[in-house]
Design an enzyme around this catalytic site. Structure first.
Site, PDB file in Angstrom:
ATOM      1  N   SER A 293       0.819  -1.207   0.000  1.00  0.00           N
ATOM      2  CA  SER A 293       0.000   0.000   0.000  1.00  0.00           C
ATOM      3  C   SER A 293       0.853   1.258   0.000  1.00  0.00           C
ATOM      4  O   SER A 293       0.369   2.349  -0.339  1.00  0.00           O
ATOM      5  CB  SER A 293      -0.911   0.012   1.230  1.00  0.00           C
ATOM      6  OG  SER A 293      -0.135   0.000   2.426  1.00  0.00           O
ATOM      7  N   LYS A 294       2.122   1.150   0.376  1.00  0.00           N
ATOM      8  CA  LYS A 294       2.986   2.325   0.499  1.00  0.00           C
ATOM      9  C   LYS A 294       3.327   2.946  -0.858  1.00  0.00           C
ATOM     10  O   LYS A 294       3.783   4.082  -0.911  1.00  0.00           O
ATOM     11  CB  LYS A 294       4.263   1.967   1.252  1.00  0.00           C
ATOM     12  CG  LYS A 294       4.029   1.485   2.679  1.00  0.00           C
ATOM     13  CD  LYS A 294       3.355   2.549   3.545  1.00  0.00           C
ATOM     14  CE  LYS A 294       3.270   2.114   4.998  1.00  0.00           C
ATOM     15  NZ  LYS A 294       2.657   3.144   5.858  1.00  0.00           N
ATOM     16  N   ASP A 295       3.101   2.218  -1.947  1.00  0.00           N
ATOM     17  CA  ASP A 295       3.277   2.818  -3.279  1.00  0.00           C
ATOM     18  C   ASP A 295       2.427   4.075  -3.413  1.00  0.00           C
ATOM     19  O   ASP A 295       2.831   5.065  -4.026  1.00  0.00           O
ATOM     20  CB  ASP A 295       2.841   1.836  -4.375  1.00  0.00           C
ATOM     21  CG  ASP A 295       3.858   0.740  -4.624  1.00  0.00           C
ATOM     22  OD1 ASP A 295       4.874   0.685  -3.907  1.00  0.00           O
ATOM     23  OD2 ASP A 295       3.617  -0.068  -5.533  1.00  0.00           O
TER      24      ASP A 295
ATOM     25  N   THR B 238       7.611   1.379   2.812  1.00  0.00           N
ATOM     26  CA  THR B 238       7.633   2.740   2.293  1.00  0.00           C
ATOM     27  C   THR B 238       8.948   3.021   1.580  1.00  0.00           C
ATOM     28  O   THR B 238       8.984   3.658   0.521  1.00  0.00           O
ATOM     29  CB  THR B 238       7.415   3.767   3.427  1.00  0.00           C
ATOM     30  OG1 THR B 238       6.187   3.473   4.096  1.00  0.00           O
ATOM     31  CG2 THR B 238       7.356   5.185   2.875  1.00  0.00           C
TER      32      THR B 238
END
Length: 345
Positions: free
Chosen positions: A47-49, A79
Site C-alpha cells: 500500500s505504500k506505493d 515505504t
C-alpha cells in the site's frame, strides 16, 4: 499509454486500483461477508506505493523537488521500497533509515533498488540519536537539497488514501461496506480510508489493529501517551512507540490488539486457505477479525473489508521461515512444523 491494452509508460501508472477479493475458507464460521483489499497488487507489492507517489508528486508540484535531488525517509521497509521505486523512475537519489526489526528480505530489497540504507536499532526511544527517526533528521540536515518525507507526521500520507484507497473500496462494495479493519502504524492508510468512508456513510465502523508493546490503542481511548505500554515486539509496520500526527484518531471507532505469535500463524493460514501470499500485518489484520468475531462484532448482513497491506515475499526470513518461527517459540502442540520438502538423492 493505452490502459485498455494494458500498455503503460512506466511502472508508476500501475499504482492503485487494487482488487477486492472475497475471503471464503477462513470465514466460514464467522457471520458476515469478508473481503480483502489486497495491496500486494501494487507494483511495489504494498500500500505504500500510494503514499510514495502522492507525496513525491506533491513535492514536485510545489517546486520542492527537482531531478537529481535526494529523498530521505524513515521506514520499516515497505515505504522505503516504494520511495526507491519512484525515485528510480523520476531521477532522485534515495537514502533510507530503516529499523533493525525490518526483515533481512526487506533490507536486501531496498539495496537492490539502489537506495543507500542505514539500519538503526529498533528498541530505542524515538528521541534517541540512534533511532531511525533521529538518523533520518540528521541525514536530512547533512544533505543539502534533500527532502525528508517524514510519513509519520505528514498529512499527505492520509490524503493519498483519502484520494485513492477509500474511493476504491466504496465503489468496489457498491457503498455497502459496514466495517473496515486495518492495521495502524503511521496511521495514514486507516485514517485516509476512514475519512472518505465516513463522509459517505458515518455508520461505517472503523477498527484499527494495534500490537502489544505499542501505545496507539491506549492513546485512542484516553488521549494520554503512556510509555509503560512500550516494550519490544516483532510485527513490522504495526503499532508505534510515539503518536504519529498522520493518525486521525477521531475517525477510528476502536482499536484491538493482536499478538506477534497469533498474527504470524494467521498470515500462514491465509496463504494455505485463501491462496493469498500475504505479509505479517495481513496476518495481524485477519487475526483481529477472528478476535472481533469472538466478541460478537459482526452480523450475518455485514460486509467487512480487511486491508492486506503487503506481500509475503517480504517475510521469507521471518513468518515463512520455520527456524525463525521455532526460535521465537511460536511452534507448540497446536501449531507444529509441517515438513513438506523431501530431497531425492
Amino acid at each position: 499509454m493505452d490502459k485498455n491494452k494494458n500498455v503503460f509508460d512506466n511502472v508508476l501508472q500501475l499504482i492503485g486500483s487494487t482488487p477486492l477479493i472475497k475471503l471464503n475458507r477462513m470465514t466460514t464460521e464467522i457471520d458476515g461477508e469478508f473481503y480483502a483489499k489486497v495491496e500486494a497488487f501494487n507494483p511495489g507489492h504494498s500500500s505504500k506505493d500510494r503514499i510514495a507517489l502522492h507525496i513525491i508528486e506533491e513535492a514536485e508540484r510545489q517546486g520542492i523537488l527537482t531531478p537529481g535531488d535526494t529523498i530521505i525517509e524513515t521506514t520499516s521497509g515497505n515505504t522505503g521500497f516504494s520511495i526507491a521505486m519512484v525515485s528510480i523512475i523520476k531521477g532522485y537519489e534515495c537514502i533510507l533509515a530503516v529499523s533493525s526489526k525490518s526483515s533481512a528480505d526487506k533490507i536486501d530489497m531496498l539495496k537492490s533498488m539502489g537506495a543507500k540504507v542505514y539500519v538503526c536499532p529498533a528498541h530505542v526511544n524515538a528521541d534517541d540519536p540512534r533511532s531511525y527517526y533521529q538518523v533520518a533528521k540528521r541525514l536530512h540536515e547533512e544533505n543539502k537539497g534533500s527532502i525528508y518525507i517524514n510519513q509519520y507526521f505528514n498529512q499527505l500520507n492520509i490524503d493519498a488514501h483519502y484520494n485513492s484507497t477509500g474511493p476504491e473500496i466504496w465503489d468496489q462494495t457498491n457503498g455497502e461496506i459496514t466495517h473496515l479493519v486495518a492495521c495502524s502504524g503511521t496511521g495514514g492508510t486507516i485514517s485516509g480510508i476512514a475519512k472518505y468512508l465516513k463522509e459517505q456513510n458515518p455508520n461505517v465502523k472503523i477498527i484499527g489493529v494495534d500490537a502489544y508493546g505499542s501505545v496507539l490503542k491506549k492513546y485512542h481511548e484516553t488521549r494520554e501517551f503512556d510509555d509503560k505500554e512500550i516494550y519490544p515486539y516483532r510485527i513490522e509496520g504495526l503499532g508505534k512507540n510515539l503518536i504519529p500526527t498522520a493518525t486521525d484518531f477521531d475517525v477510528i471507532d476502536k482499536f484491538i490488539k493482536v499478538t506477534d505469535e497469533e498474527s504470524a500463524h494467521t498470515a500462514r493460514e491465509i496463504s494455505n486457505t485463501e491462496g493469498l501470499f500475504v505479509g505479517y500485518t495481513s496476518g495481524a489484520a485477519m487475526q483481529a477479525v477472528k478476535q472481533l468475531s469472538e466478541e460478537g462484532e459482526f452480523k450475518p448482513t455485514d460486509k467487512v473489508v480487511v486491508v492486506f497491506p503487503d506481500h509475503g515475499s517480504r517475510y521469507m526470513s521471518k513468518v515463512y521461515n520455520d527456524k525463525w518461527m521455532e526460535d521465537q517459540g511460536f511452534f507448540d502442540s497446536k501449531n507444529k512444523v509441517h515438513t513438506t520438502i523431501e530431497y531425492v538423492k
